[in-house]
Design a protein around this motif. Sequence first.
Motif, PDB file in Angstrom:
ATOM      1  N   THR A  26       0.484  -1.008  -0.359  1.00 12.60           N
ATOM      2  CA  THR A  26       0.186   0.363   0.240  1.00 12.60           C
ATOM      3  C   THR A  26       0.870   1.502   0.158  1.00 12.60           C
ATOM      4  N   GLU A  27       0.712   2.240  -1.121  1.00 11.72           N
ATOM      5  CA  GLU A  27       1.877   3.353  -1.128  1.00 11.72           C
ATOM      6  C   GLU A  27       1.465   4.323   0.017  1.00 11.72           C
ATOM      7  N   LEU A  28       0.798   4.688   0.358  1.00 13.01           N
ATOM      8  CA  LEU A  28       0.091   5.839   1.056  1.00 13.01           C
ATOM      9  C   LEU A  28       0.663   6.107   2.062  1.00 13.01           C
ATOM     10  N   PRO A  29       0.317   5.089   3.749  1.00 13.73           N
ATOM     11  CA  PRO A  29       0.592   4.515   4.375  1.00 13.73           C
ATOM     12  C   PRO A  29       2.751   4.651   4.555  1.00 13.73           C
ATOM     13  N   ASN A  30       3.293   3.799   3.769  1.00 11.63           N
ATOM     14  CA  ASN A  30       4.423   2.970   3.672  1.00 11.63           C
ATOM     15  C   ASN A  30       5.609   5.040   3.237  1.00 11.63           C
ATOM     16  N   HIS A  31       4.800   5.152   2.598  1.00 15.99           N
ATOM     17  CA  HIS A  31       5.691   6.495   1.557  1.00 15.99           C
ATOM     18  C   HIS A  31       5.742   7.736   2.715  1.00 15.99           C
ATOM     19  N   ILE A  32       4.226   8.126   3.738  1.00 12.70           N
ATOM     20  CA  ILE A  32       4.596   9.480   4.379  1.00 12.70           C
ATOM     21  C   ILE A  32       5.481   8.408   5.598  1.00 12.70           C
ATOM     22  N   SER A  33       5.975   7.278   6.335  1.00 11.58           N
ATOM     23  CA  SER A  33       6.707   6.915   7.452  1.00 11.58           C
ATOM     24  C   SER A  33       8.532   7.095   6.635  1.00 11.58           C
ATOM     25  N   ILE A  34       9.263   7.186   8.071  1.00 11.30           N
ATOM     26  CA  ILE A  34      10.062   7.045   7.803  1.00 11.30           C
ATOM     27  C   ILE A  34      10.860   5.350   7.471  1.00 11.30           C
ATOM     28  N   GLN A  35      10.883   5.113   6.794  1.00  7.01           N
ATOM     29  CA  GLN A  35      11.249   3.849   5.753  1.00  7.01           C
ATOM     30  C   GLN A  35      12.272   3.055   6.139  1.00  7.01           C
ATOM     31  N   VAL A  36      12.908   1.590   7.025  1.00  6.37           N
ATOM     32  CA  VAL A  36      13.718   0.660   7.027  1.00  6.37           C
ATOM     33  C   VAL A  36      13.664  -0.748   6.765  1.00  6.37           C
ATOM     34  N   SER A  37      14.440  -0.727   6.711  1.00  8.69           N
ATOM     35  CA  SER A  37      14.598  -2.304   5.615  1.00  8.69           C
ATOM     36  C   SER A  37      15.226  -3.566   6.415  1.00  8.69           C
ATOM     37  N   THR A  38      16.191  -3.085   7.678  1.00  7.54           N
ATOM     38  CA  THR A  38      16.693  -4.697   8.578  1.00  7.54           C
ATOM     39  C   THR A  38      16.338  -3.894  10.035  1.00  7.54           C
ATOM     40  N   GLU A  39      17.192  -5.065  10.545  1.00 17.61           N
ATOM     41  CA  GLU A  39      16.040  -5.336  11.929  1.00 17.61           C
ATOM     42  C   GLU A  39      17.119  -3.811  12.454  1.00 17.61           C
ATOM     43  N   GLU A  40      18.400  -3.799  12.403  1.00 18.42           N
ATOM     44  CA  GLU A  40      19.547  -3.015  12.287  1.00 18.42           C
ATOM     45  C   GLU A  40      19.200  -1.909  12.489  1.00 18.42           C
ATOM     46  N   ASP A  41      18.808  -1.131  11.386  1.00 22.18           N
ATOM     47  CA  ASP A  41      18.034  -0.118  10.601  1.00 22.18           C
ATOM     48  C   ASP A  41      17.049   0.170  11.755  1.00 22.18           C
ATOM     49  N   LEU A  42      16.182  -0.747  12.052  1.00 18.74           N
ATOM     50  CA  LEU A  42      15.291  -0.078  12.449  1.00 18.74           C
ATOM     51  C   LEU A  42      15.541   0.541  14.196  1.00 18.74           C
ATOM     52  N   LEU A  43      16.884  -0.638  15.193  1.00 16.70           N
ATOM     53  CA  LEU A  43      16.817  -0.340  15.913  1.00 16.70           C
ATOM     54  C   LEU A  43      17.388   1.064  16.237  1.00 16.70           C
ATOM     55  N   ALA A  44      18.500   1.762  15.804  1.00 18.33           N
ATOM     56  CA  ALA A  44      19.219   2.318  15.323  1.00 18.33           C
ATOM     57  C   ALA A  44      18.324   3.601  14.972  1.00 18.33           C
ATOM     58  N   LEU A  45      17.053   3.220  14.412  1.00 15.65           N
ATOM     59  CA  LEU A  45      16.210   4.673  14.520  1.00 15.65           C
ATOM     60  C   LEU A  45      15.452   5.100  15.679  1.00 15.65           C
ATOM     61  N   LEU A  46      14.785   4.156  16.299  1.00 20.13           N
ATOM     62  CA  LEU A  46      14.100   4.036  17.089  1.00 20.13           C
ATOM     63  C   LEU A  46      14.733   4.630  18.171  1.00 20.13           C
ATOM     64  N   GLU A  47      15.940   4.873  18.248  1.00 17.21           N
ATOM     65  CA  GLU A  47      17.188   5.737  19.794  1.00 17.21           C
ATOM     66  C   GLU A  47      16.771   7.078  19.584  1.00 17.21           C
ATOM     67  N   LYS A  48      16.590   7.847  17.947  1.00 18.20           N
ATOM     68  CA  LYS A  48      16.630   8.445  17.611  1.00 18.20           C
ATOM     69  C   LYS A  48      15.389   9.542  17.245  1.00 18.20           C
ATOM     70  N   VAL A  49      14.070   8.844  17.318  1.00 12.55           N
ATOM     71  CA  VAL A  49      13.042   8.309  16.175  1.00 12.55           C
ATOM     72  C   VAL A  49      12.526   9.956  15.398  1.00 12.55           C
ATOM     73  N   THR A  50      12.373  11.149  17.577  1.00 10.63           N
ATOM     74  CA  THR A  50      11.754  12.016  17.402  1.00 10.63           C
ATOM     75  C   THR A  50      12.577  13.032  15.739  1.00 10.63           C
ATOM     76  N   GLU A  51      13.767  12.356  16.283  1.00 12.94           N
ATOM     77  CA  GLU A  51      14.727  13.802  15.703  1.00 12.94           C
ATOM     78  C   GLU A  51      14.822  13.211  13.972  1.00 12.94           C
ATOM     79  N   GLU A  52      14.704  12.385  13.797  1.00 12.31           N
ATOM     80  CA  GLU A  52      14.990  11.783  12.568  1.00 12.31           C
ATOM     81  C   GLU A  52      13.579  12.202  11.358  1.00 12.31           C
ATOM     82  N   ASP A  53      12.217  11.980  12.848  1.00 13.19           N
ATOM     83  CA  ASP A  53      11.143  12.461  12.042  1.00 13.19           C
ATOM     84  C   ASP A  53      11.063  14.103  11.647  1.00 13.19           C
ATOM     85  N   SER A  54      11.629  14.634  12.233  1.00 15.87           N
ATOM     86  CA  SER A  54      11.702  16.086  12.453  1.00 15.87           C
ATOM     87  C   SER A  54      12.218  16.263  11.135  1.00 15.87           C
ATOM     88  N   LYS A  55      12.862  15.844  10.753  1.00 13.96           N
ATOM     89  CA  LYS A  55      14.057  16.515   9.344  1.00 13.96           C
ATOM     90  C   LYS A  55      12.949  16.162   7.828  1.00 13.96           C
TER      91      LYS A  55
END
Length: 350
Positions: free
Chosen positions: A210-239
């Motif tokens: 489904t295009e819209l929900p994924n495209h408006i999200s911060i996208q990650v493809s690996t478990e490692e990237d997800l773990l790293a993102l969660l440590e700074k998710v608010t900062e990354e979201d604002s970018k």
Amino acid sequence: KRYRVSGKTLEQCDKCFCWGDVHAQMIREVDPSVDSKLHITGNPRMDLLRPSFRDLVESEAAGLRDQYGRFILLNGNFGSYNHAMGIDYTWKSIESKGWASTPKDKDFHHRRVELQGRFFKAFHSVLPKIATEERKVVVRPHPSESLVPWEELSEAHPGKIIVAREGNVIPWLQASEAVLHNGCTTAVEAFFLDRPVIAFRPEKNLELETELPNHISIQVSTEEDLLALLEKVTEEDSKSREERIEYARKFLVAGDGPFSSERMIDALPEVENHSAGELNSFRYLKDRVYFALRNLAGKLVHRQSSAYLGLKCRKLELSQTREVLQAYSSRVKLREPKVYSIGNVLLCFD
């Protein structure tokens, strides 16, 4: 659009309300002759996500934070693979809708369900790695999903992974630290509530996702990237939020300005009003008895489907409806409408 837009249905309607330009264009491609029926209004549910209404659910959201502490909310979207009535029900449902009438259609849905199954297993793998005592994961399965696999995962990680499907989703979104999903439309609501939204996509398949929900999200493809993102998710979201807002506006209007519900009312023709007394008259009572009997017969003949709908669509209580109407009517300075029950979970607004 191949499975969700019906030319026969479009022929019957006088007005067709669209979320945005992309939705309207999709319908035109199915039947160009309906262009004059289309009105781009947005979705009234999104009206409730505006900042001016958020405090109406904040006390409930605060209660969830007090109960669970910090948490990541996973909105499940695995109803085809993990259906409450079993995978056989999924295939029967697809066939009964005529969605598998050709080899091409059948292949499409088999690939779609198989992909959803791989995503389902990927989330089961990653959740124990991101859930901690300090930051839990709350799983909110789709209403069509079986709770059993999620509850088994929760039991294996007590106090860290919690399964909860009760109540309105908006307070849960508002209370969460971030929302995790794959192709779930609830992520759109979370995005417009200004929550960080993450699409975990171990595979990418634009044809099946489904295009819209994924495209408006911060996208990650690996478990490692997800773990790293969660440590700074608010900062990354604002970018990238402004860029994603611009993208979302092609799909959904009425984020500001007139409400979507107001745009719909403006597009409606004059209609004949019926009082609650008229609707309780003998003339309408006969219709209600007829539909009640037909509904009962349907439940007896289609027991499995009826049981599933009971799980998916809970009864809306009259007292709950009045409470919600009172809160929102006072906020927009409208006369609170009177609400009556006219039988078989039907409500009349006067």
